[in-house]
Design an enzyme around this catalytic site. Structure first.
Site, PDB file in Angstrom:
ATOM      1  N   LYS A 156       0.819  -1.215   0.000  1.00  0.00           N
ATOM      2  CA  LYS A 156       0.000   0.000   0.000  1.00  0.00           C
ATOM      3  C   LYS A 156       0.856   1.271   0.000  1.00  0.00           C
ATOM      4  CE  LYS A 156      -3.678  -2.655   0.600  1.00  0.00           C
ATOM      5  NZ  LYS A 156      -3.050  -3.966   0.648  1.00  0.00           N
ATOM      6  N   GLU A 201      -5.917   2.093  -3.542  1.00  0.00           N
ATOM      7  CA  GLU A 201      -4.912   1.033  -3.535  1.00  0.00           C
ATOM      8  C   GLU A 201      -5.197   0.090  -4.687  1.00  0.00           C
ATOM      9  OE1 GLU A 201      -5.709  -0.508   0.351  1.00  0.00           O
ATOM     10  OE2 GLU A 201      -7.012  -2.094  -0.411  1.00  0.00           O
TER      11      GLU A 201
END
Length: 682
Positions: A116, A288
């Protein structure tokens, strides 16, 4: 093309991959832990290899054991499913280095996008709008609080390797930031073996909309429309649908093109998902990328007619994508409900144990079959009589429907939920029924805060108001009358003591606190029609006809000409005479008796259950990982008392009122059962 693949996963996703592999003529190898030796995915695969003990860190997360199983069985490729090692860069590289194909993206794409923190930095470099936040790993809870203050509350605390709602908390103040950081770290370490945490601004009233992308090793990348995933509880998706009822065609195109550009930047191949947070004005920000197959992939398969697992396998074998962007369809409307082993009436606490009955609704679409349109599909990894262990995720099935439009899909889903029989454990089906009936959901007017806004104080039976409560009463009377008819027809009854059928009954709707309701009911047979009767409740007429047998739990038929599906069971542990009726998420416990018996029942005193308010009880089966109090300690309401771990989640128990600890009745490391006392207050 491969001749044998190993599925490095369990549950419904392992079964899903096996279904497509079989369709393609590819042999399959399952892996399993000791807790899963009787699991459905083990039975469906051509071969199965034991990995180790039940905890995932000793079985499904051990790369060496999975690689050894693949070599031992001669598998040429490994499909990781989702969760576990699916987004583990080192595992993907190891598979490649061992000369096998990883049915997913290349390890460098996982490194760039699966992490991430790295993916946000890359998105910034690619001039993609990202949410304000701190994109480096945070070293301590105190530092997390400082950063959260700088960004401005509310903030989202996220594990870098997180996914599936694990390692994720929203904090609105310093206390929540401090506790959330520690909880996220622990969950991430246990679930993913990576405890790095970062923080970003929490966008209030957002929509969570994701774009499915698909790339091959020849540089081709396309997007397969979007999925609306805004109905979430504690950041875990509950209902997903495709397409989104919110975004315009222009926004869809812009999001899709941005997702493709991002995927091309990291030479992405295989199926992947780019997640966006979308504001009320359809402004969207990169959130993400999930470098794997998503749980909710079936809704995309329904509207596009594609088998994503098959395309993943073909891409991994070096084939080119068989379609271009112009070939991507968007037909009808699909909705998926995640059926979880949890009790919605007890704050959604995990429910484990034996599936005494597991009978999904009849399917008209199947895993890996993309030819059927407009029907029902069930993806599951469990079966009748199976065990739901406490070591893994709580999702036991996915119920998917494909309708002509959104209203048709909602109607199909409500009927499918009515016919989904699960006994032995609790499930979230009543909650799903409530969501589908909510006027704002039906109108498409919701965001990721929908559940917190409407069910912030928990979920109660009264949160599922039935459109016609007397229909449930009529159904109970209908079934009881049919059973009386059968009993009256039995031979050998003593003269004068035979069963009398009668027309007049009283339906007692039993209240949990003694607040019973008494309904006078009249039942008339429809002459010449077996299985049909007219039931009158308070002058309301219900013409019911059903071909179902008396011992069926799932009852289908028509009422006043309209089709229905409901569930009826005879007897409960505390009342063998009860008839329990369920329909559209509403459940009532009844007794259908003669009017005279109802008069006598009304005179019976109600025995209240024992007062357990001075105990802290285990709300679920699980492992007691911490007891935070000791005898003699003064405890204030809201103070932490104990922590229980179940289904990969830490559940903190708090004191309900001020008091002094009298006894600690359970010890750290103990396996608890439901309602087991942990702490007693004096």
């Amino acid at each position: 093309m491969f001749t044998k693949i190993l599925i490095a996963n369990r549950g419904e996703i392992a079964c899903r991959v096996i279904a497509t592999a079989k369709k393609m003529g590819i042999a399959t190898v399952a892996v399993y832990s000791e807790a899963d030796k009787e699991a459905r995915h083990v039975q469906l695969a051509d071969e199965a290899v034991l990995l180790g003990p039940a905890p995932s860190r000793e079985s499904y997360l051990v790369a060496d054991k999975i690689i050894a199983a693949a070599k031992q069985t001669g598998a040429q490729a490994i499909h990781p499913g989702y969760g576990f090692l699916s987004e583990n860069e080192a595992f993907a590289k190891r598979v490649e280095d061992e000369g096998m194909a990883f049915i997913g993206p290349r390890h460098f794409s996982i490194a760039a996008m699966g992490d991430k923190i790295a993916s946000k930095k890359l998105a910034n470099e690619a001039k993609v709008n990202t949410i304000p936040g701190w994109n480096d790993a945070i070293e301590s809870a105190a530092r997390a609080v400082e950063i959260a203050r700088d960004i401005g509350y509310p903030v989202m605390i996220k594990a870098s390797a997180g996914g599936g709602g694990k390692g994720l908390r929203v904090a609105f103040n310093d206390k929540e930031a401090l506790e959330g950081f520690t909880a996220c770290q622990n969950e991430a370490r246990n679930s993913f073996g990576d405890d790095r945490i970062f923080i970003e601004k929490f966008v209030e009233q957002p929509r969570h909309i994701e774009i499915q992308v698909l790339g091959d090793s020849h540089g081709n990348v396309i997007y397969l429309n979007e999925r609306e995933c805004s109905i979430q509880r504690r950041h875990q998706k509950v209902i997903e649908e495709a397409p989104s009822p919110f975004i315009s065609d222009a926004t869809r195109k812009a999001m899709g093109e941005q997702a493709v550009a991002l995927a091309k930047a990291v030479k992405y191949q295989s199926a992947g998902t780019v997640e966006f947070v979308v504001g009320k004005d359809q402004d969207f920000y990169f959130l993400e990328m999930n470098t794997r197959l998503q749980v909710e992939h079936p809704v995309t398969e329904c509207i596009t007619g594609l088998d994503l697992v098959e395309l993943m396998i073909r891409v991994a074998a070096g084939e080119q994508l068989p379609l271009t962007q112009a070939d991507v369809k968007r037909e009808g409307w699909a909705i998926e409900c995640r059926i979880n082993a949890e009790d919605p009436f007890r704050n959604f606490l995990p429910s484990t144990g034996r599936l005494v009955r597991f009978a999904p609704p009849a399917q008209s679409m199947y895993q890996g079959n993309t030819d059927a349109l407009y029907g029902v599909r069930v993806d599951t990894g469990v079966q009748d009589g199976g065990e739901i262990p406490m070591f893994y995720d709580s999702m036991i099935a996915k119920l998917i429907v494909h309708g002509r439009d959104r209203s048709d899909a909602i109607a199909k889903m409500r009927e499918a939920l009515n016919g989904f029989i699960i006994r032995g454990i609790s499930s979230n089906i009543p909650f799903q029924a409530a969501l589908l009936a909510h006027p704002k959901f039906v109108a498409g007017d919701f965001n990721t805060g929908f559940i917190a806004e409407h069910y912030g104080q928990g979920f109660r039976a009264e949160d599922v108001p039935h459109a016609d409560p007397d229909f449930l009463v009529a159904l109970a009377a209908f079934v009881r009358r049919k059973s009386r008819e059968r009993a009256a027809g039995l031979s050998g009854q003593l003269p004068g003591y035979g069963v009398k059928v009668g027309h007049d009954y009283s339906v007692i709707v039993l209240g949990s606190k003694g607040e019973h309701r008494y309904k006078a009911v009249h039942v008339d047979e429809v002459v010449g029609q077996i299985g049909s009767a007219v039931v009158t409740v308070d002058a309301q007429r219900y013409a019911i006809s059903s071909p179902s047998r008396l011992n069926d739990i799932c009852i289908t038929g028509t009422c006043n000409g309209q089709p229905f599906t409901a569930q009826i069971e005879r007897g409960t542990p505390r009342n063998p005479l009860a008839l329990v009726v369920q329909h559209n998420g509403t459940r009532i416990e009844t007794m259908v008796v003669s009017p005279r018996m109802a008069e006598l029942h009304a005179l019976m005193p109600f025995k209240a259950p024992a007062d357990m308010s001075k105990y802290v009880l285990s709300p679920m089966p699980g492992l007691l990982v911490e007891v935070a109090v000791q005898p003699g300690q003064k405890v204030q309401a809201g103070e932490r008392v104990a922590v229980i771990e179940a289904m990969k989640m830490e559940n903190v128990l708090f004191a309900a009122a001020d008091g002094v600890v009298s006894k600690v009745l359970a010890s750290k490391g103990e396996s608890l059962v439901v309602d087991q006392p942990i702490v007693e207050f004096g």
